[in-house]
Design an enzyme around this catalytic site. Structure first.
Site: not given
Lengths: 501, 501
Positions: B263-264, B267, B293
């Protein structure tokens, strides 16, 4: 104090904090490709700090609050000291023309580049014109910032406020003349290099654990600071409750970690010791680099290379490195970490020879700034002094005149602060022993709290209330002197080497 | 562009960089006792950033460079976009009265405090007055910043520039109405919770190593960024070449690390992908939180919870955790990491139920801001919707209305960006698959470079040239839609659960 002036002090302090944080991060955690972005970020915040510092409104507020100003009478003694310290910093910044700052920054960039190439090619001549340009700019800087005929004083003032050449030279010269025969006498003993520091392996993970143990043992507050790893150990204080140390882990050379950590812990304990009411003000700072260094050297050498300290810690060290230290006992260890030998590289020098490296540099940079020594003759002058002071000659300039980074970016006036640190450390430690008769006994039990408490109360908590030598005089009854340091060396090394020094 | 304007852009950008660095450091390395000092440092730099942003000279320079201004014609398209983005940011800052900023900061402090106490005592009433005060201030803020009768739009604009309630509500409502029966249909399958996620131990050191492997596998540049550990994973970009991620290591719950890192990384890949010529300008930023996101969800879910990805990575995972995964094969693992179950806590929700948590929050915060829902009735409204959307009822408010920190400090308008991220992610991934027919085959070979290259060229490198929905439309041919997301869920979960959705 004026609310506005107080808030400006906080703002300048906070800007310094983020500059220090970004500088710390650059050395420990910055991704490789972010170097130029970080340089830009630092330049931006430094420019804003400078802009706020030289702001004429700040000058007016300081004039009102300073001696002779209308607000002075209403200030507390600490507030007066804050105004004094900030006024001094501001005056120095105001006097430095922006043109000179830019020219210096460029010359420093070129100096570093030339110095690196000179080291790679082992040709001092590559560096010579860059150093000449830097010297010319430093003379301009000194003239802009003001002096009484001795330009070096203006540069020294940037690191050692209040110190002057006419005070410093006699002390460092006498120290030098006492050390030369001492080093020669110890050299005649022909002690072999300690075996436990030759070709043995010390696990770096265990070394790290041991440095953390040492930090706790000396009272460094790990809830108000931290330790990380870097190539060159350093201390960077973001705030008195956020003091960041680094250490270096070398599997073949545990002294790098052990004494690196104790050295930086000494700096860190000083920074952690400021009074809470001084936080975010100009008083939450150390009066001079020499006094700062006195604390690192006190913990590294006076305490950390002392026998009493290792009476307590050596069993744990042996437990951590059972193989490498299998044949080593306390006295052999103590002798090994205090091995004296004339060497080429300053940062590897023991505490007896160290100040001769400094005397040499101080004499040369003073002569260069005074235009008494042409830069072209610097390598010969270096080698001649190395032979005279330490009896050795560098095989090439990278192990001689090109070894330090200081001159590479034209930093003059910094070197003597190392010797001041050693001298102040010995005087402060002698005073501590007079005040705390049980100190050596405390250390053999692993208790450093009496020493730290004494340093806190007499030195750390005062921050920048007084200039360095005045603070030392207030504690020891005497200012700068080589007497305590020489007495310490004579007693310690006389006993270790079984010789009268 | 004007040199002065360009240098101001750089300065604002650098100030943001150090704010981000100090914020990152606060979460990962700050000593415990330095919290209040760090808050002061951040407040100081943020105040300087604000002062420079609202500086009238910057307003004049932007007016000259903006559409209709005398300098506009000479600007490149990118420079025009820079001026547009910075003008928008400045206008919003200028319109916010200093008094309101202070009042909000205070109310946020009180809100957080009341929220924490309400959670400890499980009494929503403790938090109610604080939330009412925050709502009143947010209405004031919306009125100050301007809107067309819908205050929520002004708050949404802070996170999702260009998005409006009248565009958003129909999409999120339709999505909600499609998800409710889908969740119910999957629930009827009564799949047991995966055994490998129940009470097995996964060494955290091995988990860390595996997350580093994942970062390299997806192309996150560890020379232009880093990963550390924190309690709540986050991404903080100091600069496109200095992007900092964190992950969380839980020995009982490896999905926290695996999918937290992916997830990170999503980003982070976005932030690393900005064009070098946009660095230190307003274009080196993401157009909206929803679009940000979309990248985290794309890598976490569309790629990272896909079977193709684990065809390549599962053998290594099994090798890292041979005991815990002894009885698990690829298909069982894939099913386990995609287990769907209605749950109380948003941050633990799977990708099918997740957007129902958001729909609920969006509807409630919109109604509160519109004064259509009294705060006193919020817990009942929450529980009623939980029952209606997910078929479950929180046993107490800490597992219900008090679970998120967002409302605790009055953050309204942020929640819908999570759903926008999920919808944009699915649409972008569908477009990527159309453009890259071999994508699934690439992933089974562990090759994510074609996908990253496509995202770089179509999305990342453009920075803030266009608002989020316009950028998505330029890529996919269509703006915001739930069609791709629902098609993705139906295909994936229909197959996994053997049911027609």
């Amino acid at each position: 104090m004026d609310t506005w002036l107080r808030s400006r002090m906080h703002e300048l302090n906070d800007l310094n904090s983020v500059i220090n944080l970004a500088s710390w991060d650059r050395e420990v955690y910055l991704p490789a490709r972010a170097a130029s972005a970080r340089a830009q970020q630092l330049a931006t915040v430094q420019a804003i700090h400078h802009e706020r510092l030289v702001d004429p409104r700040l000058g007016e507020a300081l004039a009102r609050a300073g001696e002779g100003g209308p607000d002075f009478a209403a200030l507390t003694p600490d507030e007066r000291a804050m105004v004094r310290v900030l006024t001094r910093e501001r005056d120095r910044a105001v006097r430095l023309p922006a043109r000179l700052v830019t020219a210096l920054a460029e010359a420093q960039g070129e100096g570093l580049q030339a110095w690196r190439e000179a080291r790679t090619t082992k040709r001092f001549a590559r560096f010579q014109p860059a150093l000449e340009a830097l010297l010319a700019l430093r003379r301009e800087q000194a003239d802009a910032q003001g002096h009484d005929g001795e330009r070096y004083d203006a540069l020294l003032e940037g690191f050692e406020p209040g110190m002057r050449v006419k005070r410093l030279t006699p002390v460092l010269t006498a120290l030098r003349d006492s050390l030369i025969p001492m080093v020669a006498a110890l050299g005649e003993q022909k002690r072999p290099f300690p075996a436990f520091l030759s070709g043995r392996v010390y696990d770096t993970g265990k070394q790290w654990q041991f440095t953390m143990r040492l930090l706790k043992a000396v009272g460094f507050d790990l809830e108000a600071g931290r330790q990380d790893v870097s190539i060159h150990p350093f201390t960077n204080s973001v705030h008195a409750q956020d003091v960041r140390l680094t250490t270096r882990l070398d599997p073949a050379w545990p002294p790098a970690a052990l004494f690196g950590t104790l050295h930086e812990a000494g700096h860190g304990l000083y920074e952690q010791g400021f009074s809470p009411e001084h936080h975010r003000t100009p008083l939450a700072s150390v009066p001079s680099m020499g006094l700062h260094e006195s604390q690192s050297r006190l913990w590294e050498n006076l305490v950390g290379r002392g026998r009493a300290f290792w009476v307590h810690h050596f069993p744990a060290l042996k437990e951590a490195f059972p193989e490498a230290l299998a044949d080593v006992e306390l006295d052999g260890f103590h002798a090994g970490i205090n091995h004296v030998v004339p060497s080429l590289i300053r940062v590897e020098a023991d505490e007896v020879t160290y100040n001769l490296h400094i005397a040499l540099r101080y004499e040369l940079e003073l002569a260069m700034l005074r235009d008494e020594l042409p830069v072209s003759e610097l390598p010969a002058a270096w080698n001649e002094r190395m032979r005279r002071y330490l009896g050795i000659t560098p095989p090439d300039d990278t192990q001689g005149v090109l070894q330090d980074i200081h001159w590479a970016w034209g930093e003059l006036g910094y070197f003597p602060t190392y010797s001041l640190g050693n001298l102040y450390a010995a005087s402060l430690y002698a005073a501590a022993n007079r005040a705390l008769p049980s100190l050596e006994a405390d250390l053999t039990r692993g208790d450093t709290s009496s020493l730290l408490g004494w340093l806190r109360a007499n030195l750390h908590m005062h921050g920048f209330r007084l200039p360095a030598e005045e603070r030392v005089r207030a504690i020891t009854g005497e200012g700068l002197t080589d007497r305590d340091f020489l007495a310490y060396l004579r007693a310690k090394y006389g006993a270790l080497y079984g010789v009268k020094l």
